[in-house]
Motif scaffolding. Sequence first.
Motif, PDB file in Angstrom:
ATOM      1  N   SER A   1      37.064   1.614  22.201  1.00 33.84           N
ATOM      2  CA  SER A   1      36.395   0.556  21.447  1.00 33.84           C
ATOM      3  C   SER A   1      35.446   1.140  20.413  1.00 33.84           C
ATOM      4  CB  SER A   1      35.613  -0.355  22.399  1.00 33.84           C
ATOM      5  OG  SER A   1      34.871  -1.321  21.694  1.00 33.84           O
ATOM      6  N   TYR A   2      35.340   0.450  19.254  1.00 37.34           N
ATOM      7  CA  TYR A   2      34.364   0.838  18.244  1.00 37.34           C
ATOM      8  C   TYR A   2      32.991   0.253  18.563  1.00 37.34           C
ATOM      9  CZ  TYR A   2      38.122   2.466  15.154  1.00 37.34           C
ATOM     10  OH  TYR A   2      39.190   3.139  14.604  1.00 37.34           O
ATOM     11  N   GLN A   3      32.971  -0.845  19.283  1.00 38.34           N
ATOM     12  CA  GLN A   3      31.723  -1.525  19.601  1.00 38.34           C
ATOM     13  C   GLN A   3      31.262  -1.127  20.993  1.00 38.34           C
ATOM     14  OE1 GLN A   3      30.257  -3.192  17.249  1.00 38.34           O
ATOM     15  NE2 GLN A   3      32.018  -3.094  15.845  1.00 38.34           N
ATOM     16  N   GLY A   4      30.040  -0.612  21.100  1.00 40.66           N
ATOM     17  CA  GLY A   4      29.558  -0.173  22.397  1.00 40.66           C
ATOM     18  C   GLY A   4      30.294   1.067  22.867  1.00 40.66           C
ATOM     19  N   VAL A   5      30.310   1.273  24.182  1.00 34.32           N
ATOM     20  CA  VAL A   5      30.953   2.443  24.775  1.00 34.32           C
ATOM     21  C   VAL A   5      32.001   1.968  25.772  1.00 34.32           C
ATOM     22  CG1 VAL A   5      30.594   4.576  26.062  1.00 34.32           C
ATOM     23  CG2 VAL A   5      28.805   3.740  24.534  1.00 34.32           C
ATOM     24  N   ASP A   6      33.232   2.392  25.588  1.00 41.86           N
ATOM     25  CA  ASP A   6      34.341   2.030  26.474  1.00 41.86           C
ATOM     26  C   ASP A   6      35.183   3.289  26.658  1.00 41.86           C
ATOM     27  OD1 ASP A   6      36.366   0.914  27.902  1.00 41.86           O
ATOM     28  OD2 ASP A   6      37.001  -0.519  26.380  1.00 41.86           O
ATOM     29  N   VAL A   7      34.886   4.043  27.709  1.00 41.38           N
ATOM     30  CA  VAL A   7      35.459   5.368  27.906  1.00 41.38           C
ATOM     31  C   VAL A   7      36.017   5.509  29.316  1.00 41.38           C
ATOM     32  CG1 VAL A   7      34.963   7.845  27.959  1.00 41.38           C
ATOM     33  CG2 VAL A   7      33.866   6.395  26.249  1.00 41.38           C
ATOM     34  N   ALA A   8      37.155   6.192  29.430  1.00 40.66           N
ATOM     35  CA  ALA A   8      37.712   6.574  30.725  1.00 40.66           C
ATOM     36  C   ALA A   8      37.995   8.061  30.694  1.00 40.66           C
ATOM     37  CB  ALA A   8      38.995   5.796  31.022  1.00 40.66           C
ATOM     38  N   ALA A   9      37.742   8.737  31.804  1.00 42.97           N
ATOM     39  CA  ALA A   9      37.957  10.179  31.867  1.00 42.97           C
ATOM     40  C   ALA A   9      38.580  10.564  33.199  1.00 42.97           C
ATOM     41  CB  ALA A   9      36.634  10.926  31.681  1.00 42.97           C
ATOM     42  N   ILE A  10      39.528  11.488  33.132  1.00 40.55           N
ATOM     43  CA  ILE A  10      40.147  12.048  34.336  1.00 40.55           C
ATOM     44  C   ILE A  10      39.538  13.434  34.544  1.00 40.55           C
ATOM     45  CG2 ILE A  10      42.278  12.714  35.473  1.00 40.55           C
ATOM     46  CD1 ILE A  10      42.021   9.711  34.869  1.00 40.55           C
ATOM     47  N   VAL A  11      38.930  13.631  35.703  1.00 39.52           N
ATOM     48  CA  VAL A  11      38.230  14.871  36.014  1.00 39.52           C
ATOM     49  C   VAL A  11      39.035  15.654  37.048  1.00 39.52           C
ATOM     50  CG1 VAL A  11      36.045  15.910  36.736  1.00 39.52           C
ATOM     51  CG2 VAL A  11      36.067  13.637  35.652  1.00 39.52           C
ATOM     52  N   ILE A  12      39.389  16.881  36.719  1.00 40.23           N
ATOM     53  CA  ILE A  12      40.127  17.756  37.630  1.00 40.23           C
ATOM     54  C   ILE A  12      39.151  18.756  38.248  1.00 40.23           C
ATOM     55  CG2 ILE A  12      42.000  19.430  37.869  1.00 40.23           C
ATOM     56  CD1 ILE A  12      42.944  16.639  37.148  1.00 40.23           C
ATOM     57  N   GLY A  13      39.194  18.876  39.541  1.00 38.02           N
ATOM     58  CA  GLY A  13      38.307  19.824  40.212  1.00 38.02           C
ATOM     59  C   GLY A  13      38.508  19.785  41.709  1.00 38.02           C
ATOM     60  N   ARG A  14      37.407  19.951  42.456  1.00 39.20           N
ATOM     61  CA  ARG A  14      37.448  19.911  43.907  1.00 39.20           C
ATOM     62  C   ARG A  14      36.370  18.947  44.385  1.00 39.20           C
ATOM     63  NH1 ARG A  14      38.953  23.929  41.585  1.00 39.20           N
ATOM     64  NH2 ARG A  14      36.858  24.326  40.823  1.00 39.20           N
ATOM     65  N   PHE A  15      36.780  17.947  45.158  1.00 38.21           N
ATOM     66  CA  PHE A  15      35.881  16.873  45.542  1.00 38.21           C
ATOM     67  C   PHE A  15      35.908  16.672  47.051  1.00 38.21           C
ATOM     68  CE2 PHE A  15      38.000  15.774  41.470  1.00 38.21           C
ATOM     69  CZ  PHE A  15      36.954  16.178  40.647  1.00 38.21           C
ATOM     70  N   ASP A  16      34.743  16.616  47.644  1.00 40.64           N
ATOM     71  CA  ASP A  16      34.597  16.398  49.079  1.00 40.64           C
ATOM     72  C   ASP A  16      34.253  14.929  49.293  1.00 40.64           C
ATOM     73  OD1 ASP A  16      33.591  16.195  51.733  1.00 40.64           O
ATOM     74  OD2 ASP A  16      33.220  18.359  51.741  1.00 40.64           O
ATOM     75  N   GLU A  17      35.251  14.134  49.679  1.00 39.02           N
ATOM     76  CA  GLU A  17      35.054  12.684  49.793  1.00 39.02           C
ATOM     77  C   GLU A  17      33.990  12.330  50.820  1.00 39.02           C
ATOM     78  OE1 GLU A  17      37.722   8.610  50.426  1.00 39.02           O
ATOM     79  OE2 GLU A  17      38.626  10.590  50.683  1.00 39.02           O
ATOM     80  N   THR A  18      33.942  13.063  51.919  1.00 46.66           N
ATOM     81  CA  THR A  18      32.969  12.768  52.968  1.00 46.66           C
ATOM     82  C   THR A  18      31.545  12.942  52.452  1.00 46.66           C
ATOM     83  OG1 THR A  18      34.519  13.481  54.681  1.00 46.66           O
ATOM     84  CG2 THR A  18      32.188  13.381  55.275  1.00 46.66           C
ATOM     85  N   LYS A  19      31.288  14.052  51.748  1.00 42.98           N
ATOM     86  CA  LYS A  19      29.943  14.299  51.219  1.00 42.98           C
ATOM     87  C   LYS A  19      29.588  13.282  50.138  1.00 42.98           C
ATOM     88  CE  LYS A  19      29.434  19.267  52.061  1.00 42.98           C
ATOM     89  NZ  LYS A  19      29.173  20.587  51.430  1.00 42.98           N
ATOM     90  N   ILE A  20      30.567  12.935  49.317  1.00 39.16           N
ATOM     91  CA  ILE A  20      30.303  11.963  48.255  1.00 39.16           C
ATOM     92  C   ILE A  20      29.902  10.621  48.858  1.00 39.16           C
ATOM     93  CG2 ILE A  20      31.386  10.591  46.429  1.00 39.16           C
ATOM     94  CD1 ILE A  20      33.029  13.057  45.736  1.00 39.16           C
ATOM     95  N   LYS A  21      30.679  10.156  49.843  1.00 36.53           N
ATOM     96  CA  LYS A  21      30.382   8.854  50.450  1.00 36.53           C
ATOM     97  C   LYS A  21      29.038   8.872  51.160  1.00 36.53           C
ATOM     98  CE  LYS A  21      35.000   6.915  50.943  1.00 36.53           C
ATOM     99  NZ  LYS A  21      35.984   6.289  51.866  1.00 36.53           N
ATOM    100  N   GLN A  22      28.726   9.976  51.797  1.00 37.12           N
ATOM    101  CA  GLN A  22      27.443  10.073  52.483  1.00 37.12           C
ATOM    102  C   GLN A  22      26.291  10.037  51.491  1.00 37.12           C
ATOM    103  OE1 GLN A  22      26.793  10.046  55.857  1.00 37.12           O
ATOM    104  NE2 GLN A  22      24.695   9.792  55.115  1.00 37.12           N
ATOM    105  N   ALA A  23      26.428  10.796  50.386  1.00 38.51           N
ATOM    106  CA  ALA A  23      25.378  10.821  49.372  1.00 38.51           C
ATOM    107  C   ALA A  23      25.196   9.454  48.736  1.00 38.51           C
ATOM    108  CB  ALA A  23      25.722  11.855  48.299  1.00 38.51           C
ATOM    109  N   VAL A  24      26.318   8.777  48.467  1.00 40.69           N
ATOM    110  CA  VAL A  24      26.244   7.453  47.861  1.00 40.69           C
ATOM    111  C   VAL A  24      25.613   6.456  48.818  1.00 40.69           C
ATOM    112  CG1 VAL A  24      27.626   5.497  47.064  1.00 40.69           C
ATOM    113  CG2 VAL A  24      28.144   7.784  46.246  1.00 40.69           C
ATOM    114  N   SER A  25      25.990   6.525  50.097  1.00 37.91           N
ATOM    115  CA  SER A  25      25.471   5.560  51.067  1.00 37.91           C
ATOM    116  C   SER A  25      23.958   5.686  51.235  1.00 37.91           C
ATOM    117  CB  SER A  25      26.158   5.757  52.424  1.00 37.91           C
ATOM    118  OG  SER A  25      25.785   6.996  53.010  1.00 37.91           O
TER     119      SER A  25
END
Length: 324
Positions: A97-121
């Motif tokens: 979009s030209y108006q405002g910010v409308d962005v999507a990004a695919i991030v490649i790496g290594r992600f620990d779902e358990t730690k992420i959910k715990q940190a978010v919670s």
Amino acid sequence: MKRFCWIALVMLMALCLVACGGKGAEAPAASNPMNDALALLPGNAIGLGTVDARTVFANPTFGSDLAALVERLVPIGPEAGFQASRDVDRVTFGSYSYQGVDVAAIVIGRFDETKIKQAVSNHASTSSGSGAGLGTGSMAGSMIVVSQYAGRDIYTVNNVGFTLLSNTMALAGTESGMRRVLERIQDGRVRRDVAPWMIETVETQGAAFAAVGDFTTTPMPADVTRQIPLAFMQNLKAARVVGSFKNQGVELAGSMSYPDAQAAQAASKSVQQVLGSRLLFAIAGIKMRSVDVKVEASDVQVVLDVGDSSLRQLLVLAPQWFGR
């Protein structure tokens, strides 16, 4: 400038928002469309780009400064085991979009779902409730909102968020940008819809980063062009830029396409005037070691050589632009 800074912030969030500790598997191959960032992103992007995060963070001059800036801006603190320079390999993003910010990004790496959910919670609220704000980092007091979309948990802070697609791939960006991708997955429309010429630039071998802009399929609105009072922006059809590290600096090789050779000639004069003054770049702390501008048919080609020290200076100033 403020709009540019927020777009850049989304990109930084995309680089590292979901990168938490853990070794995990290596980045997946692209034989499966679900492992292909350019297949996951919608094809109607105005802008498309990629960053080889591994190469950028490894730069001996400014890599550590960039990592420090990124970690300062993300909304998850040390409790998630986050280290951008260790856990993020590549980011591929699209702007819609030209108006405002409308962005999507695919991030490649290594992600620990358990730690992420715990940190978010520890700092989250549901989409219909309230909860504790963040206690650390530059976004202290901000709220992580947890919601569901297309069968996935979405974590957002001030309209910017992320969700995990696998232990080696995450989706980040604005809420509207992420929904575009999740709807493609849900509807079984994961395939490369991006224009081949855009893919060719983004997949340039050896590039630390690359970006393209398509202003033909979706022309710039008049009010947007008025906000950028530069003659070479008039009648611009497409733009490409590829950055690579060379000789203790960064070489930026770009091109801008116009309807015909006459328009390109006129645009080249405008580009030379802007680059020749050097004033804007000096204010930003950028020192260009060399500049080359030439016209090839209906394209204006530009090659800039910028020293590493200039980029490090930009990183010093960046927190002021974001109000941090």
